[in-house]
Design an enzyme around this catalytic site. Structure first.
Site, PDB file in Angstrom:
ATOM      1  N   ASP A  84      38.935  41.538  49.953  1.00 30.11           N
ATOM      2  CA  ASP A  84      38.830  40.803  48.695  1.00 30.11           C
ATOM      3  C   ASP A  84      37.570  41.275  47.965  1.00 30.11           C
ATOM      4  OD1 ASP A  84      39.296  38.862  46.753  1.00 30.11           O
ATOM      5  OD2 ASP A  84      38.355  37.243  47.908  1.00 30.11           O
ATOM      6  N   ASP A 136      44.107  36.166  41.555  1.00 33.70           N
ATOM      7  CA  ASP A 136      44.005  34.720  41.344  1.00 33.70           C
ATOM      8  C   ASP A 136      44.870  34.238  40.189  1.00 33.70           C
ATOM      9  OD1 ASP A 136      42.263  34.817  43.420  1.00 33.70           O
ATOM     10  OD2 ASP A 136      40.451  34.688  42.179  1.00 33.70           O
ATOM     11  N   GLU A 138      36.464  44.896  43.680  1.00 35.71           N
ATOM     12  CA  GLU A 138      36.581  45.586  42.363  1.00 35.71           C
ATOM     13  C   GLU A 138      35.375  46.490  42.096  1.00 35.71           C
ATOM     14  OE1 GLU A 138      37.210  42.301  42.859  1.00 35.71           O
ATOM     15  OE2 GLU A 138      39.359  42.674  42.926  1.00 35.71           O
TER      16      GLU A 138
HETATM   17  O1  MIG Z   1      35.469  34.184  44.629  1.00 37.97           O
HETATM   18  O2  MIG Z   1      37.779  34.181  49.442  1.00 37.97           O
HETATM   19  O3  MIG Z   1      41.300  36.310  45.113  1.00 37.97           O
HETATM   20  O4  MIG Z   1      42.452  34.950  47.246  1.00 37.97           O
HETATM   21  O5  MIG Z   1      40.937  32.926  48.475  1.00 37.97           O
HETATM   22  C1  MIG Z   1      36.709  33.886  45.170  1.00 37.97           C
HETATM   23  C2  MIG Z   1      38.048  33.184  48.508  1.00 37.97           C
HETATM   24  C3  MIG Z   1      36.947  34.740  46.372  1.00 37.97           C
HETATM   25  C4  MIG Z   1      39.164  35.386  45.649  1.00 37.97           C
HETATM   26  C5  MIG Z   1      40.518  35.762  46.147  1.00 37.97           C
HETATM   27  C6  MIG Z   1      41.186  34.584  46.768  1.00 37.97           C
HETATM   28  C7  MIG Z   1      40.322  34.052  47.904  1.00 37.97           C
HETATM   29  C8  MIG Z   1      38.938  33.695  47.387  1.00 37.97           C
HETATM   30  N1  MIG Z   1      38.344  34.879  46.745  1.00 37.97           N
END
Ligand code: MIG
Length: 820
Positions: free
Chosen positions: A429, A505, A432
């Site tokens: 996650d 998201d 980016e």
């Molecule tokens: O700032 O890890 O897209 O699926 O549950 C949020 C917490 C960070 C974004 C991800 C989401 C995940 C969440 N993450």
């Protein structure tokens, strides 16, 4: 004509790859006599040289290289000041492209470079490049000469390409855009961005896939611009007759990919950039995720509830709260005192565990990952040598430079501990990369870029892909022969070689359900077949109906994962009570029945480069109205679905492409080529099977490999036309298929008004454990009198009141004749 020498083909020696400590300078433009440039267009071609399948044309200052990659793929590069940049790509995979023959012809007006499939023409007077098919149809042509403009702040050039756009021409692909499927009339940007609760039309999003398709009068071609800098697209916005793309740096470096069939353009793009590996079979099951399940008791309780309620599920996810202060590769000892035990208990009831890993490493001198990264100089630095620091979940963090091969190798090794605890898959996650406050890294962060060096401007869009690559390659090494499972948010072209993706998201609204459908189809034709959305919507509260409709769509997205944000109510398939729970169960069960079919579709993706999801416009590109259809799609070869995307609807319109289709639920037969009104009670959705299809189904299991199969159900639908179906089987979890240990079966059927013949051929070295097929044959237009299997009449068969025929054969049958 001046003559260039062969030396002009070479990369400037000062651009050669250098090691980190090498003092050698890496310059974009080593020609010191050239002054600053404002927007410059290529001028008349003055000279050229040829070298095998490469051709370099010059207008005296700039050079353009045209090279034939295959009969259908031609690459074009432009060097504004005559020096090509070092040739390096994160997107491309090694592949044996076929070139049959290349011809070069010069006439008064043009140079023509031809393969048996396509001709690339370069006009002498204005350096316009066009592509023509072998029947003389003009597929694509430059609207203006390629152009460039010096980037005064960073050096190098902004580079631009504009192609003419016909009134009947439409555009597709480009990755994950949250907008209509057809991209004509849109401007889009590629710059990986963390977009919490993104809105329709918000752009850019999480992934950068610089590949688009053009479709005009049934003729399709693709442009893959392999440039990692921020890239812009204009699909007939600025001017109705022009489509442009441009990047903030790097080289104008695109691949023209010929069709003319849309599906072939996508296949050829996959030959360039690769496909997914075969996923472990369990990864095609249902996944339950949540931000976050903790402590351990909660995880067990959720898993147990699936088993108690008999709702199939293969994977449960641990989001950031499993870690100690969000430190990657650690466990929170209060919530998870004994991870090994927990994961083995989950494993005992058939659950795989997937854990999240973010790129930010907490600045903490007592944390071994930070210490190792610091000691080895693995973290990214700013241009003036300060570390790249920013806040993410753990607080103040530094970030590994995943574009450094040494860093990737180190990172891959860090998973040993998680694997020892019993972790089965990794979720990447925030790659980016996302940074709180500032959004992402500043432009001046430096990257190794596999020894080619670059600022964040160049590395930003590949950072996430290189992170998940490190993860995948690390897992592959540590797990030996076991297939890794990874899921990533960010990506660049080629990311599919290392990971599945989810669309980020999203929001619990009907509009987002529609976007989910469009985005998965778009990802699929952008080379990323293994994709899914947060079922139910990540943020916000779905009601039971929306959640149920989303589960229904989810059955037909290659990755089927329910997920929700931490500030939402519980979101499991039973959370909404009846009738939703039972309907969700029914559809998750359908997913499990279809596993062998989906697995076969994956094989066709891996082996034959076919996308798993195929939009209607790909099935019937010649019908202009299909350019605008975006609800219906084909899931693999033979199943056409149309999700229900609105609340409270008793029916909906469904377009069925030409040919014979059967309603999966009722077996009602349809002659396609038009729209039908299909009833859509909440416990149903429009699912159609192509006449002549043979679809393997498993019995419902609560998880993959719950029990040993005794037989596989083979459902076959009558057709008069000859039709073929491919069924693929292998060990399910290892890489034996790469050594040809698999079984690929082809079922060929054809019928008349008094007979239906099914033939099976097999190829490969794998032997499945089950022995029998339970056949079900639908749509027979006659009363069955005889069933002959491999020359012998069988007596045991039966049919129901609707003339659906059932019988059993061995799995090795060669020929079945069903006679009136
Ligand atoms: O700032 O890890 O897209 O699926 O549950 C949020 C917490 C960070 C974004 C991800 C989401 C995940 C969440 N993450």
């Amino acid at each position: 004509m001046e003559n260039l020498t062969n030396l002009d083909l070479m990369i400037d020696p000062s651009l050669k790859v250098s090691d980190d400590n090498n003092e050698e300078k890496f310059l974009n433009n080593p020609i010191v006599t050239v002054g600053p440039v404002t927007k410059q267009y290529l001028k008349a071609v003055k000279s050229y040289i040829t070298d095998g399948n490469r051709f370099v044309f010059s207008d005296g200052a700039s050079k353009v290289q045209v090279s034939v990659i295959s009969d259908e793929i031609i690459r074009v590069r432009m060097a504004p000041q005559g020096t090509f940049l070092a040739d390096f790509s994160y997107a491309l995979q090694p592949y044996d492209h076929v070139i049959t023959e290349v011809k070069f012809i010069e006439n008064d007006l043009q140079y023509l470079i031809s393969t048996p499939k396509v001709t690339c023409a370069i006009t002498k007077a204005d350096f316009l490049i066009s592509f023509i098919d072998r029947d003389g149809f003009l597929m694509s042509s430059d609207a203006k000469p390629m152009h460039y403009e010096e980037n005064v702040q960073f050096g190098g050039y902004y580079i631009y390409c504009s192609k003419t756009c016909q009134t009947t021409e439409d555009f597709y692909a480009l990755g994950d855009k949250a907008t209509e499927f057809n991209l004509r009339g849109k401007r889009m940007v590629l710059w990986n961005t963390d977009t919490y609760a993104f809105a329709k039309n918000q752009d850019p999003l999480y992934r950068s896939i610089p590949f688009y398709l053009s479709l005009n009068k049934g003729y399709c071609y693709g442009i893959f611009h392999d440039n990692t800098f921020k890239t812009h697209y204009d699909f007939a916005v600025e001017s109705m007759d022009c489509t442009s793309f441009w990047s903030d740096g790097g080289e104008l470096n695109y691949y023209y990919i010929h069709g003319p069939q849309m599906v072939d353009v996508v296949r050829r793009y996959s030959m360039l950039t690769g496909t997914h590996q075969m996923p472990p079979m369990w990864a095609l099951g249902f996944h339950q995720c949540r931000w976050s399940y903790y402590p351990d008791k909660k995880v067990k309780q959720v898993a147990n509830t699936f088993r108690e309620k008999k709702i199939p599920c293969d994977a449960i996810y641990l989001d950031i709260d499993y870690m100690n202060g969000y430190r990657c590769f650690t466990w929170n000892e209060r919530y998870f005192p004994d991870p090994k035990n927990l994961l083995s208990e989950l494993n005992d009831i058939g659950f795989k565990t997937v854990v999240i890993i973010d790129p930010g490493i907490k600045v903490d001198e007592n944390y071994w990952v930070f210490k190792e990264g610091k000691a080895n100089n693995y973290f990214c630095r700013r241009c003036d040598d300060y570390f790249m620091e920013g806040n993410v979940w753990p607080g103040r963090c530094q970030f590994p430079d995943f574009t450094n091969p040494k860093v990737r190798e180190w990172w891959g090794g860090l998973f040993q501990g998680l694997l020892d605890a019993g972790v089965d898959g990794v979720w990447n996650d925030m790659n980016e990369p996302a940074v709180f406050g500032s959004g992402s890294f500043p432009d001046d962060v430096r990257h190794n870029f596999d020894h080619h060096r670059g600022s964040h401007r160049k590395a930003h869009n590949v950072y996430g892909m290189q992170m998940v690559r490190a993860t995948y390659e690390g897992l592959q090494k540590l797990q030996k022969n076991k297939r890794p499972f990874t899921i990533t948010r960010a990506g660049y072209s080629g990311v599919q070689r290392y990971s599945s993706v989810w669309t980020g998201d999203n929001v619990a609204t009907w509009e987002h359900l529609k976007l989910a459908n469009v985005m998965c189809q778009r990802l699929s034709i952008s080379g990323i077949s293994f994709c899914g959305t947060d079922i139910g919507g990540f943020t916000g509260e779905p009601d039971g109906e929306l959640f149920t409709r989303w589960i229904q769509l989810g059955v037909f997205t290659p990755l089927m994962r329910a997920h929700s944000a931490g500030d939402t109510r519980e979101r499991e398939p039973w959370s909404f009570g009846e009738p939703f729970e039972s309907i969700c169960r029914k559809f998750i069960e359908l997913r499990y029945k279809l596993l062998p079919y989906l697995y076969s579709a994956f094989w066709q993706h891996y082996k034959y480069h076919l996308p798993v999801l195929r939009p209607v416009v790909m099935l019937e590109p010649n019908e202009h109205i299909n350019h605008f259809r975006e609800d219906e799609f084909s899931f693999g070869d033979s199943i056409l679905v149309c999700p229900v995307l609105q609340p409270g609807v008793a029916n909906r319109k469904v377009y069925l492409p030409k040919g014979t289709w059967y309603d999966y639920w009722t077996n009602h037969k349809y002659k396609g080529g038009k729209e039908f009104v299909i009833s859509t009670p909440l416990d149903s959705m429009p699912i159609f099977v192509k006449g002549g299809a043979s679809i393997p189904e498993y019995p419902v299991m609560q998880h993959v490999n719950e029990f040993e199969l005794e037989s596989v159900t083979l459902k076959t639908w009558f057709s008069e036309m000859e039709e073929k179906s491919i069924i693929y089987e292998d060990h399910g979890e290892n890489f034996a298929y790469k050594l040809d240990i698999y079984l690929e079966k082809t079922i060929t059927v054809r019928g008349t008004n008094g007979s239906f013949v099914m033939e099976q051929t097999m190829h490969g070295m794998y032997t499945p454990r089950y022995e029998k097929y339970e056949h079900i044959v639908y749509g027979l237009p006659f009363k069955v009198k005889k069933v002959i299997v491999d020359g012998k009449e069988i007596k045991k068969y039966s049919f129901d009141t609707t003339n659906v025929l059932s019988f059993t054969t061995t799995k090795q049958f060669k020929k079945i004749e069903i006679l009136a």
